[in-house]
Design a protein around this motif. Sequence first.
Motif, mmCIF file in Angstrom:
data_model
loop_
_atom_site.group_PDB
_atom_site.id
_atom_site.type_symbol
_atom_site.label_atom_id
_atom_site.label_comp_id
_atom_site.label_asym_id
_atom_site.label_seq_id
_atom_site.Cartn_x
_atom_site.Cartn_y
_atom_site.Cartn_z
ATOM 1 N N TYR A 119 1.473 3.888 -2.874
ATOM 2 C CA TYR A 119 0.640 5.260 -2.873
ATOM 3 C C TYR A 119 1.669 6.071 -3.179
ATOM 4 O O TYR A 119 1.415 6.784 -3.629
ATOM 5 C CB TYR A 119 0.349 5.624 -1.020
ATOM 6 C CG TYR A 119 -0.394 6.900 -0.804
ATOM 7 C CD1 TYR A 119 -1.527 6.682 -0.996
ATOM 8 C CD2 TYR A 119 0.531 7.909 -0.505
ATOM 9 C CE1 TYR A 119 -2.127 8.095 -0.331
ATOM 10 C CE2 TYR A 119 0.366 8.697 -0.140
ATOM 11 C CZ TYR A 119 -1.046 9.898 0.307
ATOM 12 O OH TYR A 119 -1.440 10.198 0.333
ATOM 13 N N ASN A 159 -5.050 7.315 -2.975
ATOM 14 C CA ASN A 159 -5.288 5.671 -1.855
ATOM 15 C C ASN A 159 -6.067 5.941 -3.421
ATOM 16 O O ASN A 159 -6.108 4.244 -3.104
ATOM 17 C CB ASN A 159 -6.391 7.128 -1.216
ATOM 18 C CG ASN A 159 -7.182 6.169 0.190
ATOM 19 O OD1 ASN A 159 -7.657 5.543 -0.737
ATOM 20 N ND2 ASN A 159 -6.285 5.347 0.284
ATOM 21 N N MET A 199 -6.197 5.199 7.059
ATOM 22 C CA MET A 199 -6.107 6.275 6.396
ATOM 23 C C MET A 199 -7.729 6.668 6.415
ATOM 24 O O MET A 199 -8.179 7.833 6.115
ATOM 25 C CB MET A 199 -5.961 6.672 4.837
ATOM 26 C CG MET A 199 -4.442 5.473 4.654
ATOM 27 S SD MET A 199 -3.599 5.756 3.015
ATOM 28 C CE MET A 199 -4.225 7.997 2.485
ATOM 29 N N CYS A 250 0.866 -0.957 -0.253
ATOM 30 C CA CYS A 250 0.016 -0.134 0.305
ATOM 31 C C CYS A 250 0.574 1.168 0.046
ATOM 32 O O CYS A 250 0.676 1.788 -0.539
ATOM 33 C CB CYS A 250 -1.033 -0.060 1.037
ATOM 34 S SG CYS A 250 -2.260 -1.565 1.508
ATOM 35 N N GLU A 296 -7.086 11.895 -1.624
ATOM 36 C CA GLU A 296 -7.632 10.569 -2.433
ATOM 37 C C GLU A 296 -7.170 10.208 -3.430
ATOM 38 O O GLU A 296 -6.919 8.606 -3.741
ATOM 39 C CB GLU A 296 -9.066 11.296 -2.431
ATOM 40 C CG GLU A 296 -9.526 10.258 -3.489
ATOM 41 C CD GLU A 296 -11.534 10.825 -3.050
ATOM 42 O OE1 GLU A 296 -12.305 10.464 -3.504
ATOM 43 O OE2 GLU A 296 -11.463 12.159 -2.893
ATOM 44 N N ASP A 340 -5.555 0.773 4.643
ATOM 45 C CA ASP A 340 -6.570 0.961 3.855
ATOM 46 C C ASP A 340 -7.920 2.105 5.100
ATOM 47 O O ASP A 340 -8.401 3.288 5.035
ATOM 48 C CB ASP A 340 -8.128 1.126 2.411
ATOM 49 C CG ASP A 340 -8.527 1.990 1.988
ATOM 50 O OD1 ASP A 340 -7.835 2.750 1.756
ATOM 51 O OD2 ASP A 340 -9.937 1.922 1.180
#
Length: 273
Positions: A45, A72, A130, A41, A69, A127
Amino acid sequence: MDFPVDPIMMYKYKAELFLKEYLLADSYVLYAAVLGGILMCKLSYDITHMISAIYFKGYASLTNIRKIEWNNRGMSTVHAIFITIMSVYLVFLSGLFSDRLDGPVTFRSSHLSNFTLGVSVGYFIADLAMIFWFYPSLGGMEYVFHHILSLVCAVYAMLSGEGQLYTYMVLISETTTPGINLRWFLDVAGRKNSKAYLVNGIAMFVTWLVARIILFLYLFYHIFMNYDQVKQMDTVACLLISVAPTVLFIMNVMWFSKILRGLKKTLAKRHVE
C-alpha cells in the motif's frame, strides 16, 4: 541409585514436549504467516502510494478516497500475483496433490501450503478491514460477502489441513485481479479510449473465462469424481466445499456477463470509429 518413574508424570512430560515442539511451533508459523500477510499489505500500500506520487502526474489531483482506492488496488495486485503463483505451483507442479501419493487428496497439506494460506488470510483480514472502514467506497456488500466467505474457507483449510486442494483451486481465480485493477487505473487516468484499455478488456475476458468459469467447472468435476474422499472430511469442511465454490461460481458468472457486455460495447465503439 535408580528412582521410580511415575508413568503419569512421564506421559504428561511427553505430552508437554509434543505440544511445545510441534503444535505450538506450527501455530507460531501460522501466526507469523498471517502477520506477514498483513505486513505485505501495508508495505505494498505504501509503496504504491510512493511510486504513484512520483511517476503518475495525475495522482496528486485525485480525491483522498480515490487515492486510498488506488493504493488499495496496488495492494490487492501484489497479493493476487503472490497467491496465483503459489496456488498454481501447489496444485499443478508441487506433487502435493498428485495421484501418485497415497491417501485421500482431501487431507493433504504441507508447511508451505499452510504458510501460503496464512499470508492470504492476512491479506483478506487487512482488505476486509479497509472495506468496512471506508464502506461503501471500496466496494459494496458483494465484496464484503466475497471476502468473508474466502476468509472463512482459507482459515479453516489452514487450521484443519482439510480441503486445501479445492481452496487453492478457488484462489487461482485471483489471477484475474491484476487485470481488473489495471482497467480501473486506466479508467481513472483517462485512458479509456486507448489501445491498452481494449487489450486489457480482451485479456480480462480470457483470464476470467479460464480461471473463474472453466477452472470452477473442473473443480466441481473433481469433487464429484473424488466424492468418496470428500465425504471423509469433517461436516464443516464438506459444507464449505459444497457451498463456497457454488456461491462464488454464481457470482463469477454474473460478473462475467458484465465483462462480456462491456467488451462488446467497447468493440462496437471501436468498429464505428
